[in-house]
Design a protein around this motif. Structure first.
Motif, PDB file in Angstrom:
ATOM      1  N   VAL A  66       0.780  -1.216  -0.164  1.00  0.00           N
ATOM      2  CA  VAL A  66      -0.029  -0.127  -0.214  1.00  0.00           C
ATOM      3  C   VAL A  66       1.026   1.138  -0.074  1.00  0.00           C
ATOM      4  O   VAL A  66       1.785   1.319   0.722  1.00  0.00           O
ATOM      5  CB  VAL A  66      -0.997  -0.129   1.281  1.00  0.00           C
ATOM      6  N   LYS A  67       0.452   2.147  -0.985  1.00  0.00           N
ATOM      7  CA  LYS A  67       1.449   3.487  -1.049  1.00  0.00           C
ATOM      8  C   LYS A  67       0.621   4.606  -0.328  1.00  0.00           C
ATOM      9  O   LYS A  67       1.437   5.603  -0.003  1.00  0.00           O
ATOM     10  CB  LYS A  67       1.900   3.613  -2.427  1.00  0.00           C
ATOM     11  N   MET A 111      -9.333  -3.789  -5.655  1.00  0.00           N
ATOM     12  CA  MET A 111      -7.856  -3.782  -5.109  1.00  0.00           C
ATOM     13  C   MET A 111      -6.739  -3.623  -5.887  1.00  0.00           C
ATOM     14  O   MET A 111      -5.879  -2.795  -6.182  1.00  0.00           O
ATOM     15  CB  MET A 111      -7.544  -4.817  -4.305  1.00  0.00           C
ATOM     16  N   LEU A 112      -6.917  -4.467  -7.171  1.00  0.00           N
ATOM     17  CA  LEU A 112      -5.868  -4.353  -8.396  1.00  0.00           C
ATOM     18  C   LEU A 112      -5.845  -2.912  -9.116  1.00  0.00           C
ATOM     19  O   LEU A 112      -4.761  -2.714  -9.533  1.00  0.00           O
ATOM     20  CB  LEU A 112      -5.864  -5.483  -9.254  1.00  0.00           C
ATOM     21  N   ARG A 113      -6.902  -2.540  -9.339  1.00  0.00           N
ATOM     22  CA  ARG A 113      -7.132  -1.368 -10.096  1.00  0.00           C
ATOM     23  C   ARG A 113      -6.355  -0.357  -9.304  1.00  0.00           C
ATOM     24  O   ARG A 113      -5.835   0.749  -9.454  1.00  0.00           O
ATOM     25  CB  ARG A 113      -8.567  -1.065 -10.277  1.00  0.00           C
ATOM     26  N   SER A 114      -6.769  -0.249  -7.775  1.00  0.00           N
ATOM     27  CA  SER A 114      -5.751   0.778  -6.857  1.00  0.00           C
ATOM     28  C   SER A 114      -4.382   0.502  -6.739  1.00  0.00           C
ATOM     29  O   SER A 114      -3.705   1.468  -6.768  1.00  0.00           O
ATOM     30  CB  SER A 114      -6.433   0.740  -5.482  1.00  0.00           C
ATOM     31  N   ILE A 115      -4.079  -0.704  -7.032  1.00  0.00           N
ATOM     32  CA  ILE A 115      -2.506  -0.879  -7.052  1.00  0.00           C
ATOM     33  C   ILE A 115      -2.061  -0.406  -8.475  1.00  0.00           C
ATOM     34  O   ILE A 115      -1.193   0.352  -8.556  1.00  0.00           O
ATOM     35  CB  ILE A 115      -2.231  -2.461  -7.213  1.00  0.00           C
ATOM     36  N   GLU A 133      -4.523  -7.271 -17.373  1.00  0.00           N
ATOM     37  CA  GLU A 133      -5.123  -8.560 -17.510  1.00  0.00           C
ATOM     38  C   GLU A 133      -5.572  -9.292 -16.429  1.00  0.00           C
ATOM     39  O   GLU A 133      -6.678  -9.687 -16.487  1.00  0.00           O
ATOM     40  CB  GLU A 133      -4.094  -9.568 -18.260  1.00  0.00           C
ATOM     41  N   ARG A 134      -5.126  -8.948 -15.262  1.00  0.00           N
ATOM     42  CA  ARG A 134      -5.511  -9.762 -14.014  1.00  0.00           C
ATOM     43  C   ARG A 134      -7.017  -9.115 -13.518  1.00  0.00           C
ATOM     44  O   ARG A 134      -7.860  -9.824 -13.225  1.00  0.00           O
ATOM     45  CB  ARG A 134      -4.582  -9.511 -13.020  1.00  0.00           C
ATOM     46  N   ILE A 135      -7.139  -7.634 -13.843  1.00  0.00           N
ATOM     47  CA  ILE A 135      -8.252  -6.983 -13.509  1.00  0.00           C
ATOM     48  C   ILE A 135      -9.447  -7.497 -14.408  1.00  0.00           C
ATOM     49  O   ILE A 135     -10.524  -7.863 -14.035  1.00  0.00           O
ATOM     50  CB  ILE A 135      -8.109  -5.696 -13.576  1.00  0.00           C
ATOM     51  N   ILE A 136      -8.983  -7.445 -15.735  1.00  0.00           N
ATOM     52  CA  ILE A 136     -10.107  -7.980 -16.604  1.00  0.00           C
ATOM     53  C   ILE A 136     -10.651  -9.597 -16.469  1.00  0.00           C
ATOM     54  O   ILE A 136     -11.728  -9.821 -16.501  1.00  0.00           O
ATOM     55  CB  ILE A 136      -9.614  -7.662 -18.147  1.00  0.00           C
ATOM     56  N   LEU A 137      -9.497 -10.355 -15.871  1.00  0.00           N
ATOM     57  CA  LEU A 137     -10.024 -11.958 -15.596  1.00  0.00           C
ATOM     58  C   LEU A 137     -10.733 -11.938 -14.423  1.00  0.00           C
ATOM     59  O   LEU A 137     -11.910 -12.567 -14.420  1.00  0.00           O
ATOM     60  CB  LEU A 137      -8.709 -12.617 -15.474  1.00  0.00           C
TER      61      LEU A 137
END
Length: 187
Positions: A66-67, A111-115, A133-137
């Motif tokens: 987390v940033k 969560m991946l989108r926030s990353i 790709e992980r977000i879309i999956l």
């Protein structure tokens, strides 16, 4: 990384471990009611699934800490849903299982989108593509689980078919990921 951000990340990882440990403890409590071979196998199966989801979460957070100095809302929601998995799996109803997995998929994609937003400035094109790709999956799987959940209102048989096809897609994706990782290590 600043000391405050490091503390936040350590607390998130400790929270995730605590939540999963509590969920597994409640799952173990169900064994005390009836200790049969089927219950032991079921207990092991449920724990493998919960630990697998937890491990995937931990690996994402180790790779992308987390940033921001804000409350990790998506992380907490994700961990709560992961902690629900033992109960949902114990009930075994496709309706609850597909609804829970849909929520898990959608929240994980957020969560991946926030990353992606946090690390956009330091990501190269390959890393950005991989996260996208992980977000879309996850969105795709979430939609399929959601469809299975909605169809569960009408026809349980069709909901079962959609659910099991989705599980096969997940297994296929996992095999592809492991194969890619193995090939990348050889290169």
């Amino acid at each position: 990384m600043s000391e405050e951000k490091l503390t936040t990340n350590v607390l998130i990882l400790e929270l995730s471990t605590m939540i999963v440990a509590i969920a597994l403890a409640f799952s173990a409590q169900s064994l005390s009611n009836s200790l049969t071979l089927f219950n032991i196998i079921d207990y092991i199966f449920v724990n493998i699934i919960v630990v697998w989801f937890w491990w995937r979460y931990i690996m994402d957070r180790f790779k992308y800490p987390v940033k921001r100095n804000t409350f990790p809302f998506y992380d907490v929601l994700l961990l709560i849903i992961i902690s629900l998995l033992p109960e949902v799996l114990k009930v075994g109803d496709i309706f609850y299982l597909s609804g829970t997995l849909a929520a898990l998929s959608f929240i994980w994609s957020l969560m991946l989108r926030s990353i992606l937003n946090d690390y956009r400035s330091i990501f190269d094109q390959k890393s950005t593509k991989s996260i996208k790709e992980r977000i879309i999956l996850r969105i795709f799987l979430g939609l399929i689980f959601l469809i299975s959940f909605i169809i569960g209102f009408v026809s349980i048989a069709i909901a079962h078919i959609i659910f099991f096809v989705t599980i096969l897609v997940i297994i296929y994706n996992l095999v592809i990921e492991l194969t890619r990782a193995k090939i990348n290590r050889k290169l």
